[in-house]
Design a protein around this motif. Structure first.
Motif, PDB file in Angstrom:
ATOM      1  N   THR A  64       0.855  -1.181   0.000  1.00 12.46           N
ATOM      2  CA  THR A  64       0.000   0.000   0.000  1.00 12.46           C
ATOM      3  C   THR A  64       0.888   1.227   0.000  1.00 12.46           C
ATOM      4  O   THR A  64       1.849   1.310   0.784  1.00 12.46           O
ATOM      5  CB  THR A  64      -0.948   0.028   1.211  1.00 12.46           C
ATOM      6  N   SER A  65       0.601   2.182  -0.861  1.00 11.98           N
ATOM      7  CA  SER A  65       1.397   3.400  -0.914  1.00 11.98           C
ATOM      8  C   SER A  65       0.844   4.466   0.018  1.00 11.98           C
ATOM      9  O   SER A  65       1.405   5.556   0.113  1.00 11.98           O
ATOM     10  CB  SER A  65       1.442   3.946  -2.344  1.00 11.98           C
ATOM     11  N   THR A  68      -1.605   2.410   6.394  1.00 13.59           N
ATOM     12  CA  THR A  68      -1.361   1.034   6.799  1.00 13.59           C
ATOM     13  C   THR A  68      -2.428   0.600   7.802  1.00 13.59           C
ATOM     14  O   THR A  68      -3.192   1.416   8.329  1.00 13.59           O
ATOM     15  CB  THR A  68       0.032   0.876   7.446  1.00 13.59           C
ATOM     16  N   ASP A  96      -2.417   7.164  -4.944  1.00 13.47           N
ATOM     17  CA  ASP A  96      -2.117   6.079  -4.004  1.00 13.47           C
ATOM     18  C   ASP A  96      -2.928   4.845  -4.364  1.00 13.47           C
ATOM     19  O   ASP A  96      -4.045   4.955  -4.886  1.00 13.47           O
ATOM     20  CB  ASP A  96      -2.425   6.511  -2.575  1.00 13.47           C
ATOM     21  N   ASP A  97      -2.381   3.679  -4.068  1.00 15.53           N
ATOM     22  CA  ASP A  97      -3.093   2.454  -4.432  1.00 15.53           C
ATOM     23  C   ASP A  97      -2.866   1.355  -3.415  1.00 15.53           C
ATOM     24  O   ASP A  97      -1.949   1.406  -2.594  1.00 15.53           O
ATOM     25  CB  ASP A  97      -2.670   1.972  -5.822  1.00 15.53           C
ATOM     26  N   PHE A  98      -3.731   0.372  -3.488  1.00 13.95           N
ATOM     27  CA  PHE A  98      -3.591  -0.901  -2.780  1.00 13.95           C
ATOM     28  C   PHE A  98      -3.463  -1.955  -3.870  1.00 13.95           C
ATOM     29  O   PHE A  98      -4.378  -2.128  -4.677  1.00 13.95           O
ATOM     30  CB  PHE A  98      -4.813  -1.182  -1.903  1.00 13.95           C
ATOM     31  N   SER A  99      -2.335  -2.631  -3.924  1.00 20.49           N
ATOM     32  CA  SER A  99      -2.121  -3.577  -5.018  1.00 20.49           C
ATOM     33  C   SER A  99      -1.626  -4.910  -4.487  1.00 20.49           C
ATOM     34  O   SER A  99      -0.991  -4.987  -3.441  1.00 20.49           O
ATOM     35  CB  SER A  99      -1.119  -3.024  -6.039  1.00 20.49           C
ATOM     36  N   TRP A 135      -6.947   4.738  -4.743  1.00 24.40           N
ATOM     37  CA  TRP A 135      -7.738   5.393  -3.718  1.00 24.40           C
ATOM     38  C   TRP A 135      -8.693   6.395  -4.369  1.00 24.40           C
ATOM     39  O   TRP A 135      -8.241   7.372  -4.979  1.00 24.40           O
ATOM     40  CB  TRP A 135      -6.823   6.092  -2.717  1.00 24.40           C
ATOM     41  N   TYR A 434       6.064   2.579  -2.670  1.00 22.61           N
ATOM     42  CA  TYR A 434       5.621   1.926  -1.446  1.00 22.61           C
ATOM     43  C   TYR A 434       6.565   2.152  -0.272  1.00 22.61           C
ATOM     44  O   TYR A 434       6.130   2.170   0.878  1.00 22.61           O
ATOM     45  CB  TYR A 434       5.449   0.421  -1.683  1.00 22.61           C
ATOM     46  N   HIS A 469       4.303  -0.825   4.794  1.00 19.64           N
ATOM     47  CA  HIS A 469       3.666  -0.520   3.514  1.00 19.64           C
ATOM     48  C   HIS A 469       3.904  -1.636   2.490  1.00 19.64           C
ATOM     49  O   HIS A 469       3.292  -1.617   1.418  1.00 19.64           O
ATOM     50  CB  HIS A 469       4.210   0.797   2.950  1.00 19.64           C
TER      51      HIS A 469
END
Length: 485
Positions: A64-65, A68, A96-99, A135, A434, A469
């Motif tokens: 995650t960038s 947390t 920002d992203d969750f990957s 996001w 990240y 992260h």
């Protein structure tokens, strides 16, 4: 299928399927056969190898960038609503992203050509999952604060919604060829069999609330949005059955799609290794240049158009007797006519996330010459390509990956140490979106024909995984033949 169910499925898959797209520890770690997967043109010294089925390439990762788990749920005495405000809404941006991605190797086999010893052939099957969720900043603020108060007159960007995910089985065949004592090139052909795919990218539009003329407020929306899915509808239908045979049906569906029964596609990898001099080497590779044509089990959702309304306009006392469902239905019909929500089953093409690597390596600390007969890669006669064995290597690597909102980049510095003839260590320092403190460590161990490797990223983050992260672990077992032993 409801959109909410699809989003729930996305989150569940994202929480259980983990693998790092940037394999900086594995890249150019040529003692490990799996390094062919990130550069088909890597230097190859073994006569043949075979991965132990299903445990030759396992990996786990999450990134995650932005926020947390610890940022939101730590017992620090700060109110949860305040944390959401300060650490999510105020701190995170639409970039920002969750990957998350995953890869499990079914089997992996390689061998040197009997009549063409400069050619090394490899083939195998692996499954991969790749999910990225950006996001949705404006939509999150709209959901948290609403469209009143200070948000009157604010234009919320609907284009903040961007998500892409897929699960695919990959069949591959590659050729690695030593062109000269200084140049090795390679290429790999791929057949993709998609298990499922979804994407909602390239959205645009806005939502705005202003002071009204005939009523208190006017709500205006302009949207050009689409969610495309393939293979998802069939999975959700089985999950909704919730009976004793649903698990069996789901397993049969997955097995069918894994065995080339899903949506199919084609792709290729290419790479090279070039020695500028006996101690300096440059490498490069381009991976997953390909596509999948999605034509089976398709369900797409679109929202296109513009609408503006001031809610219900009631004239008293004339409309007193008409305050029923008719007025609400007229309002709904008016909005749907201006801003139609539609579903279709049109096929579409999805492109794989293209990745590129480049590196430069300097070897030093000369060891024994390579003509010593031993069951290890570093001393096998390479015909001049590895005529000297160097115990140390330093260098840098660059990683680029095509994502829905641009190129994702990472820069890595590394040091590799060869301890004797059976062990090699590689440590890396990586800077990306990240983490700026990503220190990784990789170990390759050779005991006769048995090869074991383990690679871990962002080791400092293991002190508190919830506050990290990024976390990654890769490992596997192979059987390797270096010579006639």
């Amino acid at each position: 299928m409801k959109i909410g169910q699809l989003l729930l499925l996305t989150m569940l898959l994202g929480a259980t399927s983990l693998w790092s797209q940037n394999k900086q520890l594995l890249y150019d770690f040529y003692e490990i056969p799996q390094s062919l997967s990130v550069n088909p043109g890597v230097k190859t010294l073994q006569k043949w190898h075979t991965g132990v089925p299903f445990i030759s390439g396992l990996a786990f990762q999450a990134g995650t960038s932005g926020v947390t788990v610890n940022d939101l749920f730590a017992d620090d005495g700060i109110d949860f609503t305040t944390k959401v405000r300060e650490r999510l809404l105020d701190a995170m941006s639409r970039k920002d992203d969750f990957s998350t991605t995953s890869q499990i190797e079914g089997f992996n086999i390689g061998f040197r050509g009997r009549n063409r010893p400069d050619d090394y052939y490899s083939f195998g099957v692996y499954g991969e999952t790749d999910i990225i969720v950006y996001w949705p900043k404006d939509l999150a603020i709209l959901g948290f604060e609403g469209n009143g108060g200070d948000n009157i007159g604010r234009s919320f960007n609907l284009g903040d919604l961007s998500v892409r995910g897929e699960m695919v089985n990959v069949y591959h065949f590659g050729i690695n060829r030593k062109m000269s004592n200084t140049l090795t090139v390679g290429a790999r052909a791929k057949i993709y069999s998609s298990i499922f795919q979804f994407q909602s990218i390239g959205n645009s539009g806005s939502f705005r609330t202003t002071q009204g003329q005939n009523n208190i407020y006017t709500n205006s929306i302009t949207a050009d949005m689409e969610l495309r899915t393939s293979g998802v509808e069939g999975i959700v239908d089985i999950l909704e059955e919730d009976d004793g045979i649903s698990k069996r049906d789901l397993a049969e569906l997955f097995a069918k799609r894994v065995l080339l029964g899903g949506n199919l596609g084609l792709g290729f990898d290419a790479g090279f290794t070039y020695q500028l001099n006996p101690q300096t080497t440059i490498t490069g590779s381009l991976l997953d240049v390909g596509f999948i044509y999605n034509s089976k089990d398709i369900k797409n959702y679109t929202l296109k158009g513009s609408a503006s309304n001031e809610g219900l306009t009631i004239i008293l006392p004339e409309d007193v007797n008409d305050l029923g469902n008719d007025l609400w239905q007229d309002l709904i019909d008016e909005i749907e006519e201006s801003l139609p929500y539609e579903e279709n089953d049109s096929g579409y093409i999805s492109f794989r996330p293209v990745k590129a690597y480049g590196s430069i390596r300097y070897d030093f600390g000369k060891g024994e010459s390579s003509n010593v007969d031993c069951a290890c890669p570093i001393n096998m006669d390479g015909g001049g390509q590895n005529s000297e064995f160097y115990r140390n290597s330093v260098g840098g690597q660059l990683f680029l990956m095509k994502r829905p909102r641009g190129i994702q980049a990472a820069l890595t510095g590394f040091y590799q140490k060869r301890l004797g003839r059976a062990m090699s260590l590689k440590t890396t320092y990586t800077v990306d979106k990240y983490s700026f403190t990503n220190i990784g460590l990789g170990l390759n161990f050779q005991a006769g024909p048995v090869n074991f490797y383990i690679l871990g990223d962002n080791l400092l983050g293991y002190r508190n995984i919830a506050d990290s992260h990024y976390a990654s672990l890769q490992f596997g077992f192979n059987i390797i033949s270096w010579n006639d032993n």
